[in-house]
Design an enzyme around this catalytic site. Structure first.
Site, PDB file in Angstrom:
ATOM      1  CB  CYS A  17      -6.951  -1.550   6.773  1.00 32.75           C
ATOM      2  SG  CYS A  17      -6.544  -1.708   5.011  1.00 32.75           S
ATOM      3  CB  CYS A  77      -0.923  -0.021   1.215  1.00 27.78           C
ATOM      4  SG  CYS A  77      -2.131   1.325   1.243  1.00 27.78           S
TER       5      CYS A  77
END
Length: 370
Positions: free
Chosen positions: A209, A111
């Protein structure tokens, strides 16, 4: 008199990035809050093994609300940028595919490397910001002698996040601020209280997440079902280091290197996962002493402190986020591969994780363990 800068702050809704925004605003800068909406936490709700609601998670709707509330408190403009489609393409799908191939990926590094810093800098340019700032615990500085930007470990070693930032480029480092690099977590929380931030006591998010409860196996099932895909058959054999078959398994995605429990076989001595062979779907098991390796190969390498590795170099190397950097020598073994030779064997070198190279506090660079 110093001229105020325009700084875009990446606001995750946590105490760290919120404190960064408050600090920079108090210093007289023009601060703009940006939150990247990356994953709909309610998307898989109700599917087998998935909770109906998710709270206190990085990048959740609760975090967007918290970030917006902080922006209102300190009086800065605030925007949410939707990158769910790219996040799924560049982070979630590779995560799923790597697990199904027998590797153990790090979505946070994917990410950072392929989405967050890249896209935040693009948006920053569009809104006229001079730089972006984040709540990462890291430091960066320009080194006049080498003519390069350096990424360095923070003052609070217990919060060191440089392992996840090894993919940052010179351009990204030159336009990024890490205001918490010289602070400890207790100092950050105290500063948040001084600025009147309601989330000063908000706990840190510890999980991936998009994987509720950290149960990636259930996430894989739910995600593939939602996509209309079946979990591929990756069942195979449990074998010893001398290729003797001692049992079977239901899928290579159920294992990671170093795993002891859940092997499904009983022997006189404890067995550990030593290797996962994606091509043959074999899981190699053995005794703990076989878990240790003196070498590894890292690919897709990004060097930070130097433009090229043209001779062997003594460094320390982290092979997991919580791993204590171990002394080693690195050398170029191919145009995009570095060979790492450890002074002492290291436990559970895991394909899919990152190997990050350090020269004391300076990040030399890093790559993906092949």
């Amino acid at each position: 008199m110093l001229t105020a800068r325009t700084i875009a702050v990446a606001m995750s809704g946590g105490v760290d990035s919120s404190t960064v925004a408050a600090m920079l605003r108090a210093e007289g800068n023009n601060v703009i809050g940006l939150t990247m909406q990356l994953w709909n936490q309610r998307r898989l709700a109700g599917r087998e093994g998935m909770p109906e609601a998710v709270h206190g998670r990085c990048c959740s709707l609760d975090d967007v609300y918290d970030a917006r509330r902080v922006a209102e408190t300190i009086g800065i403009p605030y925007y949410v940028i939707n990158h769910e489609e790219r996040f799924e393409r560049d982070v979630v799908r590779p995560f799923v595919e790597q697990y199904l191939s027998g590797r153990t990926p790090i979505p946070c590094s994917l990410c950072n490397n392929h989405l967050k810093f890249d896209q935040l800098l693009i948006v920053a340019r569009q809104i006229g910001a001079d730089a972006i700032a984040t709540g990462h615990y890291a430091r960066n500085e320009y080194d006049e002698r080498s003519g390069r930007w350096l990424l360095k470990r923070p003052a609070d070693s217990s919060k060191d996040q440089t392992y996840f930032l090894f993919g940052l480029t010179q351009e990204q480092l030159s336009r990024t601020l890490f205001p918490l690099g010289n602070m400890t977590k207790p100092q950050v929380r105290e500063l948040a209280r001084q600025h009147g931030l309601a989330l000063a006591e908000k706990p840190d998010s510890q999980e991936i997440c998009f994987v509720p409860g950290g149960d990636y196996k259930r996430f894989l099932d739910a995600y593939l079902e939602e996509q209309g895909e079946r979990l591929p058959d990756t069942a195979g054999e449990l074998v010893t280091t001398d290729s003797r078959v001692i049992g079977g398994h239901s899928g290579i995605h159920n294992f990671t290197v170093g795993q002891r429990k859940g092997l499904g076989v009983a022997t006189g001595t404890p067995l550990y996962v030593l290797e996962i062979k994606g091509d043959s779907r074999q899981v190699v098991v053995g005794e703990q002493e076989n878990l240790y390796s003196r070498t590894l190969r890292a690919r897709r390498v990004n060097l930070i402190s130097m433009p090229e590795l043209d001779q062997s170099l003594r460094v320390t190397v982290k092979i997991r986020h919580r791993h204590e950097p171990a002394p080693a020598i690195i050398e170029r073994s191919d145009h995009d591969e570095i060979l790492v030779r450890f002074d002492e064997p290291q436990r559970a070198v895991t394909p899919g994780q990152a190997a990050v190279f350090y020269d004391r506090d300076v990040v030399v660079g890093g790559g993906w363990i092949a």
